[in-house]
Every structure is written in C-alpha cells, then in structure tokens.
Design a protein around this motif. Structure first.
Motif, PDB file in Angstrom:
ATOM      1  N   VAL A 106       0.840  -1.198   0.000  1.00 58.45           N
ATOM      2  CA  VAL A 106       0.000   0.000   0.000  1.00 58.45           C
ATOM      3  C   VAL A 106       0.872   1.244   0.000  1.00 58.45           C
ATOM      4  N   CYS A 107       1.378   1.578   1.130  1.00 57.23           N
ATOM      5  CA  CYS A 107       2.146   2.811   1.229  1.00 57.23           C
ATOM      6  C   CYS A 107       3.121   2.679   2.384  1.00 57.23           C
ATOM      7  N   TRP A 108       4.373   2.868   2.135  1.00 62.67           N
ATOM      8  CA  TRP A 108       5.368   2.722   3.191  1.00 62.67           C
ATOM      9  C   TRP A 108       5.261   3.830   4.227  1.00 62.67           C
ATOM     10  N   LEU A 109       4.579   4.951   3.906  1.00 64.19           N
ATOM     11  CA  LEU A 109       4.377   6.020   4.879  1.00 64.19           C
ATOM     12  C   LEU A 109       3.335   5.638   5.941  1.00 64.19           C
ATOM     13  N   CYS A 110       2.445   4.701   5.601  1.00 61.50           N
ATOM     14  CA  CYS A 110       1.373   4.307   6.519  1.00 61.50           C
ATOM     15  C   CYS A 110       1.735   3.085   7.369  1.00 61.50           C
ATOM     16  N   CYS A 111       2.947   2.565   7.240  1.00 54.65           N
ATOM     17  CA  CYS A 111       3.277   1.299   7.906  1.00 54.65           C
ATOM     18  C   CYS A 111       3.399   1.442   9.419  1.00 54.65           C
ATOM     19  N   CYS A 112       3.445   2.651   9.971  1.00 57.37           N
ATOM     20  CA  CYS A 112       3.550   2.827  11.429  1.00 57.37           C
ATOM     21  C   CYS A 112       2.190   2.870  12.124  1.00 57.37           C
ATOM     22  N   ILE A 113       1.118   2.873  11.372  1.00 59.08           N
ATOM     23  CA  ILE A 113      -0.222   2.985  11.953  1.00 59.08           C
ATOM     24  C   ILE A 113      -0.554   1.828  12.899  1.00 59.08           C
ATOM     25  N   PRO A 114      -0.232   0.550  12.577  1.00 58.41           N
ATOM     26  CA  PRO A 114      -0.584  -0.540  13.508  1.00 58.41           C
ATOM     27  C   PRO A 114       0.053  -0.400  14.887  1.00 58.41           C
ATOM     28  N   PHE A 115       1.191   0.277  14.996  1.00 54.92           N
ATOM     29  CA  PHE A 115       1.837   0.441  16.293  1.00 54.92           C
ATOM     30  C   PHE A 115       1.168   1.513  17.147  1.00 54.92           C
ATOM     31  N   CYS A 116       0.247   2.260  16.557  1.00 54.52           N
ATOM     32  CA  CYS A 116      -0.498   3.280  17.296  1.00 54.52           C
ATOM     33  C   CYS A 116      -1.889   2.808  17.699  1.00 54.52           C
ATOM     34  N   MET A 117      -2.335   1.668  17.198  1.00 56.42           N
ATOM     35  CA  MET A 117      -3.678   1.153  17.472  1.00 56.42           C
ATOM     36  C   MET A 117      -3.600   0.003  18.476  1.00 56.42           C
ATOM     37  N   ASP A 118      -4.402   0.095  19.549  1.00 51.53           N
ATOM     38  CA  ASP A 118      -4.422  -0.972  20.553  1.00 51.53           C
ATOM     39  C   ASP A 118      -5.051  -2.254  20.012  1.00 51.53           C
ATOM     40  N   ALA A 119      -5.909  -2.162  19.006  1.00 52.39           N
ATOM     41  CA  ALA A 119      -6.575  -3.337  18.452  1.00 52.39           C
ATOM     42  C   ALA A 119      -5.600  -4.248  17.707  1.00 52.39           C
ATOM     43  N   CYS A 120      -4.421  -3.758  17.349  1.00 56.71           N
ATOM     44  CA  CYS A 120      -3.423  -4.562  16.641  1.00 56.71           C
ATOM     45  C   CYS A 120      -2.355  -5.111  17.576  1.00 56.71           C
ATOM     46  N   LYS A 121      -2.356  -4.720  18.836  1.00 56.08           N
ATOM     47  CA  LYS A 121      -1.298  -5.104  19.760  1.00 56.08           C
ATOM     48  C   LYS A 121      -1.733  -6.251  20.669  1.00 56.08           C
ATOM     49  N   ASP A 122      -0.751  -6.956  21.227  1.00 55.91           N
ATOM     50  CA  ASP A 122      -1.004  -7.984  22.235  1.00 55.91           C
ATOM     51  C   ASP A 122      -1.259  -7.307  23.581  1.00 55.91           C
ATOM     52  N   VAL A 123      -1.916  -8.040  24.504  1.00 50.50           N
ATOM     53  CA  VAL A 123      -2.273  -7.475  25.804  1.00 50.50           C
ATOM     54  C   VAL A 123      -1.556  -8.266  26.901  1.00 50.50           C
ATOM     55  N   LYS A 124      -0.813  -7.555  27.750  1.00 51.55           N
ATOM     56  CA  LYS A 124      -0.090  -8.176  28.855  1.00 51.55           C
ATOM     57  C   LYS A 124      -0.854  -7.895  30.145  1.00 51.55           C
ATOM     58  N   HIS A 125      -1.299  -8.960  30.833  1.00 50.28           N
ATOM     59  CA  HIS A 125      -2.028  -8.843  32.099  1.00 50.28           C
ATOM     60  C   HIS A 125      -1.046  -9.029  33.250  1.00 50.28           C
ATOM     61  N   THR A 126      -1.013  -8.076  34.175  1.00 50.89           N
ATOM     62  CA  THR A 126      -0.145  -8.174  35.349  1.00 50.89           C
ATOM     63  C   THR A 126      -0.976  -8.020  36.622  1.00 50.89           C
ATOM     64  N   CYS A 127      -0.450  -8.547  37.712  1.00 50.32           N
ATOM     65  CA  CYS A 127      -1.102  -8.430  39.009  1.00 50.32           C
ATOM     66  C   CYS A 127      -0.733  -7.073  39.611  1.00 50.32           C
ATOM     67  N   PRO A 128      -1.718  -6.272  40.063  1.00 50.76           N
ATOM     68  CA  PRO A 128      -1.382  -4.986  40.679  1.00 50.76           C
ATOM     69  C   PRO A 128      -0.766  -5.141  42.068  1.00 50.76           C
ATOM     70  N   ASN A 129      -0.908  -6.307  42.680  1.00 49.55           N
ATOM     71  CA  ASN A 129      -0.387  -6.530  44.021  1.00 49.55           C
ATOM     72  C   ASN A 129       1.105  -6.903  43.999  1.00 49.55           C
ATOM     73  N   CYS A 130       1.458  -7.932  43.225  1.00 51.45           N
ATOM     74  CA  CYS A 130       2.847  -8.420  43.221  1.00 51.45           C
ATOM     75  C   CYS A 130       3.600  -8.057  41.945  1.00 51.45           C
ATOM     76  N   ARG A 131       2.950  -7.481  40.980  1.00 52.88           N
ATOM     77  CA  ARG A 131       3.543  -7.015  39.713  1.00 52.88           C
ATOM     78  C   ARG A 131       4.085  -8.146  38.834  1.00 52.88           C
ATOM     79  N   ASN A 132       3.642  -9.366  39.033  1.00 50.18           N
ATOM     80  CA  ASN A 132       4.043 -10.478  38.179  1.00 50.18           C
ATOM     81  C   ASN A 132       3.115 -10.566  36.979  1.00 50.18           C
ATOM     82  N   ILE A 133       3.642 -11.072  35.869  1.00 50.52           N
ATOM     83  CA  ILE A 133       2.840 -11.255  34.660  1.00 50.52           C
ATOM     84  C   ILE A 133       1.959 -12.483  34.857  1.00 50.52           C
ATOM     85  N   ILE A 134       0.658 -12.309  34.640  1.00 50.48           N
ATOM     86  CA  ILE A 134      -0.289 -13.422  34.766  1.00 50.48           C
ATOM     87  C   ILE A 134      -0.503 -14.086  33.415  1.00 50.48           C
ATOM     88  N   ARG A 135      -0.705 -13.280  32.364  1.00 50.64           N
ATOM     89  CA  ARG A 135      -0.945 -13.831  31.033  1.00 50.64           C
ATOM     90  C   ARG A 135      -0.651 -12.771  29.994  1.00 50.64           C
TER      91      ARG A 135
END
Length: 141
Positions: A106-135
């Motif tokens: 498409v366009c090499w100028l638009c290739c940074c758009i997915p890094f600005c959208m949360d719908a394209c990113k993975d989600v890291k769940h952490t515990c607010p108590n012990c700060r360990n990664i849950i999933r």
C-alpha cells in the motif's frame, strides 16, 4: 595359576546322581493362599500417633483463557489474592504483519499505523499486588 576356592558340591545319602545336577527351584512369591496362610497386612507407615489423615488443601485452577483484551478479575497464581488485572498493550506479531503488508503493497508512509492502534497489539495482564505477569493475550499465536 589360581586356586579354586569353591566348596565341593554337597551330596546327601538321600540324593542320587541325577538330582544333584538340577538347581533348587525358589519358592513362589507371594505364597499360595489357603487356610494355613496368614492374611497379608501391610507394614504401618507414618507416625503412630496420627489416627486420622491430615486434610490436604485443594489447589484451585484458575481459567487464564478468560483474560482477553480487557482487565479481568482473577486470583493471582503468584500471590494468591483476588485482583483485577492491569493491562498493557505491547506490539506483537499482528502489528508487525500489518506493518509489513502496508510497507510492501500500500504505502510505506502508513506502515507505522498498527503500532499506534491498541486493536493490533497484544495485551499483557499483570497483578497490581505483586507485579508479576499473569498472562499475555496474543492476537496471533
């Protein structure tokens, strides 16, 4: 020259020459059951003062697959407290695939758009108590 230190074969007056060459057959184990056999009792294990077994606490398995792209309520497997997870969006495989596709076709100028959208990113769940990664919820495995 070495000497043979084995004792001579035992012979008794009741045994003839043919019986001396045969090995002695071992007794069958366990002994055959019958009226003369005593019932089997296993040996006692553990402390003799324990009259009743101690209850073992049950470990509950938490369904981690229910944590998707929004915070969820779960018992933390690290600190064993019930918490609502904190989420952080991180760039994953889907964001990089969309970026590469946009850059090639498409366009090499638009290739940074997915890094600005949360719908394209993975989600890291952490515990607010012990700060360990849950999933880490991955959009593409």
């Amino acid at each position: 020259m070495e000497k043979d230190y084995r004792p001579p074969p035992y012979s008794s007056p009741q045994m003839d020459e043919t019986q001396m060459n045969y090995p002695v057959q071992p007794a069958p184990y366990p002994p055959p059951a019958g009226p003369q056999a005593a019932p089997y009792q296993p040996p006692p294990y553990g402390p003799p003062y324990a009259s009743q077994p101690m209850p073992i606490p049950a470990v509950q398995q938490m369904p981690l697959t229910s944590l998707m792209d929004v915070p969820g309520r779960i018992t933390c497997p690290h600190c064993l407290t019930e918490v609502i997870t904190e989420t952080e969006h991180v760039s994953g495989l889907l964001a990089w695939l969309i970026c590469g596709t946009l850059a090639l076709f498409v366009c090499w100028l638009c290739c940074c758009i997915p890094f600005c959208m949360d719908a394209c990113k993975d989600v890291k769940h952490t515990c607010p108590n012990c700060r360990n990664i849950i999933r880490i919820y991955k959009r593409i495995q």
